[in-house]
Motif scaffolding. Structure first.
Motif, short mmCIF file in Angstrom:
data_model
loop_
_atom_site.label_atom_id
_atom_site.label_comp_id
_atom_site.label_asym_id
_atom_site.label_seq_id
_atom_site.Cartn_x
_atom_site.Cartn_y
_atom_site.Cartn_z
N SER A 78 0.81 -1.22 0.00
CA SER A 78 0.00 0.00 0.00
C SER A 78 0.85 1.27 0.00
N ILE A 79 2.16 1.15 0.16
CA ILE A 79 3.04 2.32 0.29
C ILE A 79 3.14 3.08 -1.03
N ARG A 80 2.82 4.40 -0.97
CA ARG A 80 2.85 5.28 -2.15
C ARG A 80 3.57 6.57 -1.79
N GLU A 81 4.41 7.05 -2.68
CA GLU A 81 5.17 8.28 -2.44
C GLU A 81 4.27 9.50 -2.41
N PHE A 82 4.56 10.41 -1.49
CA PHE A 82 3.92 11.73 -1.49
C PHE A 82 4.94 12.81 -1.86
N GLY A 83 6.08 12.81 -1.19
CA GLY A 83 7.12 13.79 -1.49
C GLY A 83 8.08 13.91 -0.33
N SER A 84 9.14 14.69 -0.54
CA SER A 84 10.13 14.85 0.52
C SER A 84 10.25 16.32 0.93
N VAL A 85 10.79 16.49 2.14
CA VAL A 85 11.07 17.81 2.68
C VAL A 85 12.50 17.80 3.20
N LEU A 86 13.30 18.75 2.72
CA LEU A 86 14.67 18.88 3.19
C LEU A 86 14.71 19.92 4.30
N ARG A 87 15.32 19.55 5.41
CA ARG A 87 15.48 20.44 6.56
C ARG A 87 16.96 20.60 6.84
N ARG A 88 17.43 21.86 6.91
CA ARG A 88 18.83 22.16 7.24
C ARG A 88 18.86 23.25 8.29
N GLN A 89 19.65 23.00 9.35
CA GLN A 89 19.82 24.00 10.39
C GLN A 89 21.04 23.64 11.23
N LYS A 90 21.43 24.57 12.07
CA LYS A 90 22.55 24.32 12.98
C LYS A 90 22.19 23.13 13.85
N ASN A 91 23.13 22.21 13.98
CA ASN A 91 22.91 21.03 14.79
C ASN A 91 22.87 21.42 16.27
N ASP A 92 21.85 20.99 16.98
CA ASP A 92 21.73 21.34 18.40
C ASP A 92 22.51 20.40 19.31
N ARG A 93 23.12 19.37 18.73
CA ARG A 93 23.84 18.40 19.56
C ARG A 93 25.33 18.31 19.26
N LEU A 94 25.74 18.72 18.06
CA LEU A 94 27.14 18.64 17.67
C LEU A 94 27.66 20.02 17.31
N GLU A 95 28.73 20.43 17.97
CA GLU A 95 29.36 21.71 17.71
C GLU A 95 29.87 21.78 16.27
N ASN A 96 29.79 22.93 15.64
CA ASN A 96 30.28 23.15 14.28
C ASN A 96 29.72 22.13 13.29
N SER A 97 28.42 21.92 13.37
CA SER A 97 27.79 20.90 12.55
C SER A 97 26.43 21.39 12.05
N ILE A 98 26.10 20.98 10.83
CA ILE A 98 24.81 21.26 10.22
C ILE A 98 23.97 19.99 10.31
N PHE A 99 22.74 20.13 10.81
CA PHE A 99 21.79 19.02 10.82
C PHE A 99 21.03 19.08 9.50
N GLU A 100 21.16 18.02 8.70
CA GLU A 100 20.46 17.94 7.42
C GLU A 100 19.61 16.68 7.43
N GLN A 101 18.32 16.88 7.19
CA GLN A 101 17.39 15.75 7.22
C GLN A 101 16.47 15.80 6.01
N GLU A 102 16.59 14.80 5.16
CA GLU A 102 15.63 14.62 4.07
C GLU A 102 14.53 13.73 4.63
#
Length: 172
Positions: A78-102
């Motif tokens: 039953s699994i059907r694609e809807f779409g993706s969302v890319l999120r990028r921001q300063k990582n709140d857990r790792l110094e000098n790091s970007i959190f990127e989540q597709e």
């Protein structure tokens, strides 16, 4: 899978390391309602789903995360694609790091039978429960959500935009 939108806070240095954490998220429509994770402690709704482990298949991750977070068993075909969302921001857990989540969003159907949740510590602390609810109720709750944890606010703003797209396209 097509990109629905991007959230890029640009609150990081371009030279920072990038920490990637892709995720799979389920859109489960049941009649005129939608099945979501509700945080009883934080008072927000989110789509069931989470991080894709290593070289795990996106759909396998989706099925695992839905089972763990809300105790629902996804029907694989039953699994059907809807779409993706890319999120990028300063990582709140790792110094000098970007959190990127597709975030990969999929429509799917589930079996009627529920199993026990298998929540992580932070999910237990947030008091995650399954709620099958009217989309307008969800949109209203997430629209006023505020948190001391800015990272959570961005997550809920993402979910809110996806919910509005679902409503706009009349899936619910």
């Amino acid at each position: 899978m097509g990109r629905l939108f991007e959230i890029d806070l640009k609150d990081y240095n371009e030279t920072d390391d990038v920490y990637r954490r892709p995720s799979a998220r389920a859109i489960i429509i049941q009649g005129d309602k939608i099945a979501l994770v509700y945080s009883k402690k934080e008072k927000y709704y989110k789509f069931p789903g989470g991080g894709i482990h290593g070289d795990e298949d996106k759909k396998e991750a989706l099925m695992r995360e839905v089972r763990e977070e809300v105790g629902m068993i996804v029907i694989p075909e039953s699994i059907r694609e809807f779409g993706s969302v890319l999120r990028r921001q300063k990582n709140d857990r790792l110094e000098n790091s970007i959190f990127e989540q597709e975030n990969y969003y999929y429509f799917c159907d589930v079996n009627e039978t529920l199993v026990d949740q298998e929540l992580d510590d932070y999910e237990n602390e947030a008091e995650f429960v399954l709620k099958v609810v009217d989309i307008d109720t969800v949109i209203a709750a997430n629209d006023i959500y505020k948190s001391d944890v800015y990272f959570n606010e961005i997550m809920i703003k993402r979910e809110l935009r996806v919910l509005r797209l679902i409503k706009e396209k009349k899936y619910v």
